[in-house]
Scaffold this active site. Structure first.
Site, short mmCIF file in Angstrom:
data_model
loop_
_atom_site.label_atom_id
_atom_site.label_comp_id
_atom_site.label_asym_id
_atom_site.label_seq_id
_atom_site.Cartn_x
_atom_site.Cartn_y
_atom_site.Cartn_z
N GLN A 101 8.47 5.01 -0.22
CA GLN A 101 8.42 3.90 0.75
C GLN A 101 8.08 2.62 0.03
O GLN A 101 8.07 1.55 0.63
CB GLN A 101 7.34 4.18 1.80
CG GLN A 101 7.57 5.43 2.62
CD GLN A 101 6.34 5.77 3.44
OE1 GLN A 101 6.04 5.09 4.42
NE2 GLN A 101 5.64 6.81 3.07
N VAL A 103 8.19 -0.55 -2.68
CA VAL A 103 9.25 -1.49 -3.08
C VAL A 103 8.97 -2.03 -4.48
O VAL A 103 9.54 -3.03 -4.90
CB VAL A 103 9.35 -2.65 -2.06
CG1 VAL A 103 9.75 -2.14 -0.69
CG2 VAL A 103 8.04 -3.45 -1.97
N HIS A 119 12.58 1.70 1.62
CA HIS A 119 12.35 0.34 2.13
C HIS A 119 12.83 -0.73 1.16
O HIS A 119 12.39 -1.87 1.24
CB HIS A 119 10.86 0.15 2.44
CG HIS A 119 10.38 0.99 3.59
ND1 HIS A 119 9.08 1.37 3.77
CD2 HIS A 119 11.07 1.55 4.61
CE1 HIS A 119 8.98 2.11 4.87
NE2 HIS A 119 10.17 2.24 5.39
N VAL A 215 -6.62 10.01 -0.97
CA VAL A 215 -8.07 9.83 -1.09
C VAL A 215 -8.79 10.24 0.20
O VAL A 215 -9.99 10.46 0.20
CB VAL A 215 -8.47 8.37 -1.43
CG1 VAL A 215 -8.15 8.05 -2.87
CG2 VAL A 215 -7.80 7.38 -0.48
N GLU A 216 -8.02 10.30 1.29
CA GLU A 216 -8.66 10.73 2.55
C GLU A 216 -7.68 11.55 3.37
O GLU A 216 -6.47 11.52 3.12
CB GLU A 216 -9.13 9.50 3.35
CG GLU A 216 -7.99 8.59 3.75
CD GLU A 216 -8.46 7.32 4.46
OE1 GLU A 216 -9.61 6.91 4.26
OE2 GLU A 216 -7.64 6.76 5.20
P1 NAD Z 1 -0.38 2.79 3.99
O1 NAD Z 1 -0.89 1.50 3.49
O2 NAD Z 1 -0.16 2.96 5.43
O3 NAD Z 1 -1.31 3.99 3.52
C1 NAD Z 1 -1.72 4.13 2.20
C2 NAD Z 1 -2.29 5.54 2.03
O4 NAD Z 1 -2.64 5.70 0.66
C3 NAD Z 1 -3.55 5.82 2.86
O5 NAD Z 1 -3.40 7.07 3.47
C4 NAD Z 1 -4.67 5.83 1.81
O6 NAD Z 1 -5.69 6.73 2.14
C5 NAD Z 1 -3.92 6.30 0.59
N1 NAD Z 1 -4.48 5.92 -0.71
C6 NAD Z 1 -5.12 4.76 -1.04
N2 NAD Z 1 -5.45 4.77 -2.35
C7 NAD Z 1 -4.99 5.95 -2.85
C8 NAD Z 1 -5.00 6.52 -4.16
N3 NAD Z 1 -5.56 5.90 -5.21
N4 NAD Z 1 -4.46 7.75 -4.32
C9 NAD Z 1 -3.91 8.40 -3.28
N5 NAD Z 1 -3.86 7.90 -2.01
C10 NAD Z 1 -4.39 6.68 -1.81
O7 NAD Z 1 0.90 3.07 3.14
P2 NAD Z 1 2.28 3.63 3.57
O8 NAD Z 1 2.11 4.84 4.43
O9 NAD Z 1 3.08 3.77 2.35
O10 NAD Z 1 2.89 2.48 4.51
C11 NAD Z 1 2.88 1.11 4.19
C12 NAD Z 1 4.28 0.52 4.09
O11 NAD Z 1 4.18 -0.73 3.42
C13 NAD Z 1 5.18 1.36 3.26
O12 NAD Z 1 6.19 1.79 4.07
C14 NAD Z 1 5.69 0.48 2.12
O13 NAD Z 1 7.03 0.16 2.33
C15 NAD Z 1 4.96 -0.79 2.22
N6 NAD Z 1 4.11 -1.07 1.05
C16 NAD Z 1 4.60 -0.95 -0.23
C17 NAD Z 1 3.78 -1.21 -1.32
C18 NAD Z 1 4.32 -1.04 -2.70
O14 NAD Z 1 5.52 -1.16 -2.91
N7 NAD Z 1 3.46 -0.74 -3.68
C19 NAD Z 1 2.47 -1.62 -1.12
C20 NAD Z 1 2.00 -1.75 0.19
C21 NAD Z 1 2.83 -1.46 1.26
#
Ligand code: NAD
Length: 247
Positions: A101, A103, A119, A215-216
């Site tokens: 998910q 980007v 996405h 993590v949770e």
């Molecule tokens: P979310 O923000 O809804 O959830 C993040 C999840 O990651 C939580 O369950 C949290 O407990 C967990 N988490 C946090 N730190 C962690 C770690 N170190 N190790 C393992 N787990 C950890 O994320 P989502 O469900 O992916 O939805 C958010 C949407 O926003 C996505 O669809 C994505 O497209 C977008 N997004 C992308 C990025 C990116 O490209 N890096 C960043 C933020 C959001």
């Protein structure tokens, strides 16, 4: 046998094909914040104002400025041990692909070859009305206003805004992998963003063994997860790879 690492390792070794689904959590240790919850990006920038397709169509330059601020974080980020662990599993022949998910392009940078981007990818721009993509070049494209294509249309970051459909090739490719897999590794996703969150449910319905790294606990943990690897993915996924090697 209650050790979740041992259970997950046995599953990946014997239940093939396996695929991974990743969310924002896998990139947190690379320095990219996830969006939801306290201190998340959506607290500062309400998504209805900055991340919907209507917002983009109505005021592209304001939305562009927000994404460029985000890109400042993204440019310098490197893959972390969790991204490398998934790339290694693919190399070992134990992972058919990653459905992400995210980007941020970090799976590809870590060496994963088979990546389905649900996405989109923030490193690209949609350059024209035919959907051609070009690489976003910070030297050329990082101004305060959205760059324009030859016909004057603002070039949109190649990410799926709220209100936009998921690219059909990603939907079809991801569903094919999720339906056909016998094991799935679900990493750093809150199980709240549909339709992407439907993939582990689909895999579970088809009898796949679900490994979750977070993590949770999430809604998945309480309903469909068989082996829960609790902790930061940059620690838990390399440990999983080591456990497989030691079997
Ligand atoms: P979310 O923000 O809804 O959830 C993040 C999840 O990651 C939580 O369950 C949290 O407990 C967990 N988490 C946090 N730190 C962690 C770690 N170190 N190790 C393992 N787990 C950890 O994320 P989502 O469900 O992916 O939805 C958010 C949407 O926003 C996505 O669809 C994505 O497209 C977008 N997004 C992308 C990025 C990116 O490209 N890096 C960043 C933020 C959001």
């Amino acid at each position: 046998m209650n050790d979740p690492y041992r259970q997950a390792a046995e599953a990946l070794k014997h239940l093939q094909p396996a695929v991974a689904v990743t969310g924002a959590g896998i990139s947190v240790e690379s320095g990219i914040p996830h969006f939801r919850g306290q201190g998340g990006i959506w607290d500062k920038y309400p998504p209805e104002e900055y991340a919907t397709i209507e917002a983009w169509n109505d005021y592209p330059d304001k939305v562009w400025a927000f994404w460029m601020e985000l890109m400042e974080t993204l440019w310098d980020c490197e893959p972390n041990p969790a991204h490398y662990a998934l790339a290694e599993l693919e190399q070992m022949g134990l992972l058919q692909g990653v459905i992400t998910q995210n980007v941020d392009n970090l799976h590809q940078q870590a060496g994963s070859k088979s990546v389905i981007e649900y996405h989109g990818n923030a490193r690209y721009l949609v350059a024209d009305k035919f959907g051609h993509r070009i690489l976003l070049d910070p030297e050329i494209h990082s101004g305060d206003t959205a760059p324009r294509s030859f016909d004057g249309t603002p070039m949109k970051p190649d990410i799926v805004f709220f209100g936009e459909p998921i690219p059909s090739e990603a939907v079809v490719g991801a569903a094919r992998l999720a339906e056909g897999c016998k094991a799935m590794v679900v990493v750093g996703t809150s199980a709240q963003v549909y339709p992407a969150a439907g993939m582990p449910v689909l895999a579970h319905q088809n009898g796949a063994f679900i490994i979750e790294a977070n993590v949770e606990q999430t809604d998945f943990t309480r309903t469909i997860t068989h082996a829960f690897l609790e902790g930061p993915a940059g620690t838990t996924l390399p440990k999983l790879v080591e456990t497989i090697k030691a079997l």
